[in-house]
Design a protein around this motif. Structure first.
Motif, PDB file in Angstrom:
ATOM      1  N   ARG A 151       0.877  -1.198   0.046  1.00  0.00           N
ATOM      2  CA  ARG A 151      -0.252   0.118  -0.036  1.00  0.00           C
ATOM      3  C   ARG A 151       0.663   1.230   0.048  1.00  0.00           C
ATOM      4  N   TRP A 152       1.970   1.124   0.881  1.00  0.00           N
ATOM      5  CA  TRP A 152       2.878   2.410   0.787  1.00  0.00           C
ATOM      6  C   TRP A 152       3.468   2.528  -0.309  1.00  0.00           C
ATOM      7  N   LYS A 199       1.210   4.152  -3.029  1.00  0.00           N
ATOM      8  CA  LYS A 199       0.954   5.525  -3.087  1.00  0.00           C
ATOM      9  C   LYS A 199       2.073   6.257  -3.393  1.00  0.00           C
ATOM     10  N   THR A 222       2.211   6.101  -7.288  1.00  0.00           N
ATOM     11  CA  THR A 222       1.193   6.880  -7.587  1.00  0.00           C
ATOM     12  C   THR A 222       1.498   8.381  -7.698  1.00  0.00           C
TER      13      THR A 222
END
Length: 222
Positions: free
Chosen positions: A147-148, A151, A154
């Motif tokens: 997830r990190w 992020k 992105t």
């Protein structure tokens, strides 16, 4: 001409350049500024030299100065590319601005274009920070790591996803995946993660890079 000064203000620089352009310029003069970074463009070399001299005097009046390592006059643009080629010189010197290296280039159809690539030094520094984060969070759940990383990537794509920068972005994504794989294999598990499982994590968490911004001329159409 590009420069950098931590105290340049709208009054000290922007309005003054506008006034100088109206009173002294022979040709077109453009300024692009963001915070303390700015780039000036001139139709004629003589205007560039004249404004540079006047700007040094202007900033001195306010106790300011141009950054000696980040301020220079360069020949840039479609005419610079043609002139230097005719004179047997190399390509026009690139310049860095707002995270991008700007280069003179020619499209496939033979037309001039300004190509923008992520500044290599900045990209290496970002990868180093990602590598350090993975080292500090080695035992964090793999999904939280994913997830990190998603992020981070992105955010980078949203900023650096400009036409012509796809190769740099793809290389960046590849390096992120490589660092993540190495970090997971350092966990000391009896059975190190296989490439098949690693590919599944990458497919789930690491987005593919894409160009999210149009060419500047397209931005103003419609």
């Amino acid at each position: 001409m590009s420069g950098n000064n931590h105290h340049c203000t709208h009054y000290v620089l922007d309005l003054w350049v506008h006034q100088w352009r109206q009173r002294h310029a022979r040709g077109e003069v453009y300024i692009v500024r963001y915070a303390d970074d700015f780039v000036l463009g001139f139709q004629y070399k003589s205007d560039g030299h004249a404004l540079y001299t006047a700007l040094v005097r202007r900033l001195t009046q306010f106790g300011l100065r141009l950054h000696p390592d980040k301020t220079r006059l360069i020949e840039f643009g479609r005419f610079a590319l043609a002139n230097r080629k005719e004179q047997g010189k190399g390509k026009p010197e690139p310049f860095d601005f707002l995270g991008f290296t700007h280069l003179c280039a020619v499209r496939r159809d033979g037309c001039f274009t300004v190509r923008r690539h992520t500044i290599a030094k900045r990209q290496r520094a970002t990868l180093l920070r990602i590598k350090e984060w993975l080292r500090r969070n080695l035992m964090v759940n793999v999904h939280d790591q994913g997830r990190w990383l998603r992020k981070v990537l992105t955010g980078l794509v949203n900023y650096y996803g400009v036409p012509g920068n796809g190769v740099s972005l793809q290389a960046f994504r590849t390096e992120i995946c490589r660092h993540w794989c190495k970090a997971l294999r350092r966990r000391g598990n009896k059975r190190p993660i296989s490439w098949v499982n690693m590919t599944k994590h990458i497919k789930r968490w690491i987005p593919t890079v894409r160009i999210v911004h149009p060419y500047p001329n397209q931005r103003w159409c419609g």
